[in-house]
Design an enzyme around this catalytic site. Sequence first.
Site, PDB file in Angstrom:
ATOM      1  N   TYR A 141     103.644  31.703  82.100  1.00  0.00           N
ATOM      2  CA  TYR A 141     105.044  31.296  82.118  1.00  0.00           C
ATOM      3  C   TYR A 141     105.747  31.632  80.810  1.00  0.00           C
ATOM      4  CZ  TYR A 141     105.098  28.609  86.455  1.00  0.00           C
ATOM      5  OH  TYR A 141     105.085  28.229  87.772  1.00  0.00           O
ATOM      6  N   LYS A 190      89.933  31.127  87.245  1.00  0.00           N
ATOM      7  CA  LYS A 190      89.515  32.382  87.885  1.00  0.00           C
ATOM      8  C   LYS A 190      88.667  33.090  86.833  1.00  0.00           C
ATOM      9  CE  LYS A 190      89.566  35.382  91.221  1.00  0.00           C
ATOM     10  NZ  LYS A 190      89.126  35.202  92.612  1.00  0.00           N
ATOM     11  N   ASP A 222      91.020  30.479  94.268  1.00  0.00           N
ATOM     12  CA  ASP A 222      91.098  30.861  95.682  1.00  0.00           C
ATOM     13  C   ASP A 222      90.322  29.860  96.533  1.00  0.00           C
ATOM     14  OD1 ASP A 222      89.040  32.071  94.140  1.00  0.00           O
ATOM     15  OD2 ASP A 222      88.640  33.610  95.633  1.00  0.00           O
ATOM     16  N   ASP A 246     100.955  25.205  89.390  1.00  0.00           N
ATOM     17  CA  ASP A 246     102.197  25.335  90.153  1.00  0.00           C
ATOM     18  C   ASP A 246     101.867  25.444  91.638  1.00  0.00           C
ATOM     19  OD1 ASP A 246     104.978  25.873  90.703  1.00  0.00           O
ATOM     20  OD2 ASP A 246     104.447  27.990  90.892  1.00  0.00           O
ATOM     21  N   ASP A 250     101.682  22.005  94.484  1.00  0.00           N
ATOM     22  CA  ASP A 250     102.551  22.013  95.660  1.00  0.00           C
ATOM     23  C   ASP A 250     101.738  21.926  96.942  1.00  0.00           C
ATOM     24  OD1 ASP A 250     105.060  21.908  94.610  1.00  0.00           O
ATOM     25  OD2 ASP A 250     105.486  24.041  94.745  1.00  0.00           O
TER      26      ASP A 250
HETATM   27  C1  LIG Z   1      84.902  37.978  93.578  1.00  0.00           C
HETATM   28  C2  LIG Z   1      86.351  38.079  93.199  1.00  0.00           C
HETATM   29  C3  LIG Z   1      86.502  38.964  91.997  1.00  0.00           C
HETATM   30  C4  LIG Z   1      87.204  38.538  94.373  1.00  0.00           C
HETATM   31  C5  LIG Z   1      88.663  38.594  93.965  1.00  0.00           C
HETATM   32  O1  LIG Z   1      89.192  37.673  93.353  1.00  0.00           O
HETATM   33  O2  LIG Z   1      89.313  39.587  94.296  1.00  0.00           O
HETATM   34  C6  LIG Z   1      87.118  37.701  95.651  1.00  0.00           C
HETATM   35  O3  LIG Z   1      87.606  36.416  95.441  1.00  0.00           O
HETATM   36  C7  LIG Z   1      87.920  38.385  96.734  1.00  0.00           C
HETATM   37  O4  LIG Z   1      89.007  37.897  97.092  1.00  0.00           O
HETATM   38  O5  LIG Z   1      87.502  39.437  97.215  1.00  0.00           O
HETATM   39  C1  LIG Z   2     111.337  26.307  89.201  1.00  0.00           C
HETATM   40  C2  LIG Z   2     110.003  26.776  88.725  1.00  0.00           C
HETATM   41  C3  LIG Z   2     110.159  27.545  87.441  1.00  0.00           C
HETATM   42  C4  LIG Z   2     109.002  25.624  88.584  1.00  0.00           C
HETATM   43  C5  LIG Z   2     107.662  26.141  88.126  1.00  0.00           C
HETATM   44  O1  LIG Z   2     107.145  27.136  88.661  1.00  0.00           O
HETATM   45  O2  LIG Z   2     107.086  25.526  87.222  1.00  0.00           O
HETATM   46  C6  LIG Z   2     108.760  24.782  89.846  1.00  0.00           C
HETATM   47  O3  LIG Z   2     108.175  25.532  90.861  1.00  0.00           O
HETATM   48  C7  LIG Z   2     107.877  23.611  89.479  1.00  0.00           C
HETATM   49  O4  LIG Z   2     106.701  23.599  89.871  1.00  0.00           O
HETATM   50  O5  LIG Z   2     108.332  22.705  88.777  1.00  0.00           O
END
Ligand SMILES: CC(C)[C@H](C(=O)O)[C@@H](O)C(=O)O
Ligand SMILES: CC(C)[C@H](C(=O)O)[C@@H](O)C(=O)O
Lengths: 352, 352
Positions: A141, A190, A222, A246, A250
């Site tokens: 950010y 990650k 992920d 973020d 959510d």
């Molecule tokens: C293992 C990892 C590096 C890989 C990625 O993040 O791309 C996996 O999560 C995927 O989505 O294939």
């Molecule tokens: C508006 C945006 C910049 C903000 C963020 O990504 O931090 C919002 O999504 C939050 O989570 O407060």
Amino acid sequence: YSVAVLAGDGIGPEVMAAAEQVLDAVSSKFGFTLTRHHHAIGGAAIDQFGKALPDQTLAACESADAILFGSVGGPKWEHLPANEQPERASLLPLRKHFGLFCNLRPAQLLPALSAASPLRADISAQGFDILCVRELTGGIYFGEKGRSGEGAEESAFDTQTYSRKEIERIARFAFEAAKLRNNHVTSVDKANVLASSVLWREVVTEVSKDYPEVSLDYIYVDNAAMQLVKQPSQFDVLLCDNLFGDILSDECAMITGSMGLLPSASLNQSGFGMYEPAGGSAPDIAGKGVANPIAQILSAALMLRYSLGQDEAARSIEKAVAEAVEAGVGTPDIYPNAGYTTQDVAAAIVAR
Amino acid sequence: YSVAVLAGDGIGPEVMAAAEQVLDAVSSKFGFTLTRHHHAIGGAAIDQFGKALPDQTLAACESADAILFGSVGGPKWEHLPANEQPERASLLPLRKHFGLFCNLRPAQLLPALSAASPLRADISAQGFDILCVRELTGGIYFGEKGRSGEGAEESAFDTQTYSRKEIERIARFAFEAAKLRNNHVTSVDKANVLASSVLWREVVTEVSKDYPEVSLDYIYVDNAAMQLVKQPSQFDVLLCDNLFGDILSDECAMITGSMGLLPSASLNQSGFGMYEPAGGSAPDIAGKGVANPIAQILSAALMLRYSLGQDEAARSIEKAVAEAVEAGVGTPDIYPNAGYTTQDVAAAIVAR
Ligand SMILES: CC(C)[C@H](C(=O)O)[C@@H](O)C(=O)O
Ligand SMILES: CC(C)[C@H](C(=O)O)[C@@H](O)C(=O)O
């Protein structure tokens, strides 16, 4: 106490009025004085002063003990360039200016409302109570960003940087919070791809040594996005960097199915903080008297706890809210057929 | 055709054997020859050759028309540093080496299996059919990264860079795919914060002008993570950068509730590709004969379509799979009480 009240756009002013009634009630009950100063923010401030965070608003926040924030944004300002839009152009500078590095976003599935969760009945029946602790003033950010080159070669970049210090202070917050909850921190990263995540994991591991009673595990972002849908009850405190927090905070909020109930706190090292509902300005229902004021009211409670040291008052608000909800009092987003307005809900909470 | 078969760890070898039976069946039915060359990858390759992607494996992939990949990783290699672990250390270099910039991950909720979705019954009843198109060789995965400073000041950084060219080619892929589906692309970004997202949005908008029949909208990644849980049926093609695609494609897969059914394709500009199941190596069920082979079988079908030009054979596999699943044939992950093994499912698909 002196509080800067930034109601903002959409449902902001309505739900803020409700929270102010509750603040009046607890300040007289618990015998403290709380002065509120209203200032322009977001789209309303763009219309009035040409920018989302006017200088006088910032100055007023500086001389306050805390900021109570409503919500900002709406279709009227969507034509603006992304970085001048109300949300971004008010939240990011406030966070940076006051060093609000610690964002707390509780997401709890109340038994009374488990049917509202978008998760399958047997999953929501297990309930969950997650505290998302998000680093809020670092990472991608606020790193260096820019654009270079021309034509097909033109490119843009963003930099994610984290220092040991930045990671350590947010990690401590997460472990301290876990001690007051279920003694379990899950750190999101990650680390199989990002250098900043490798450092993140190292520092979190070091900090964890000071908290032997808290169990720590790590999860790739992920996988976290999947597990939140599959089995959210496995989490207690989710510790995240700015970007992952973020996204996941959510997602946490959404799986409760009652976003209108969720407060948030953004704190700095010295206890100053900004308090705001997790949901947005909901322009579609603004002015109809049906917006759920509870997220704003619970944000006020967090403010009493974290910035004003009035924990008892905070707890009395939280208790009143829980009782009202259990008694079936709530706006249409949580009780579609009950017919309660924003004002009815505020009154019910004040009464309790 | 010549195919490099990298079965890998965990359930990889079992489900690969099933996919190979299906390939034999279609090659004799449709009259083509497909030679398969097996090579070590992942944890098995670390054990045998000291690295997750041995040179001879890479060389074999170079002389093949496509790579059929199983899955890699497991507890045995979890003590290794993050960037030497089987998944990361095999997938990332393969993607980079062959320029596999386009990752396709379909996530469809089959009516027969809607009860398996972790989403609430009324949401899953609406069904969904999302194609996640993820950029796979750029962004923060492959930008400059490093570490500097000392003590509390030590910091680590990662850089996300995207060029117009990189964005344009993946965007074209998404729009072409949408034309064959429901003519709707949703581009995911964080343009309110990231410079690379602002460029992403600009380029996607430009590319969209060549596809007037396809509708385009934009969504912030945090909102996308929420909407996937709330109302996944609103999406058709989700166009994502590398990091956001990593997170959201997994979330898409999870909401189907039947990860064992989902294939993926990673393609380069010249039609070469790597094909693999969306799920992992599932070491907990490896060797028990209960792993779902369908994701691997459907990955083989995608290989026939995208790299070998055998669309008819691909469709016949997809049809056989759909029929088998509709007839109630499936491993315990999808039909817990039906008692089918990996081999039963393979045989049922071959028979069809
Ligand atoms: C293992 C990892 C590096 C890989 C990625 O993040 O791309 C996996 O999560 C995927 O989505 O294939
Ligand atoms: C508006 C945006 C910049 C903000 C963020 O990504 O931090 C919002 O999504 C939050 O989570 O407060």
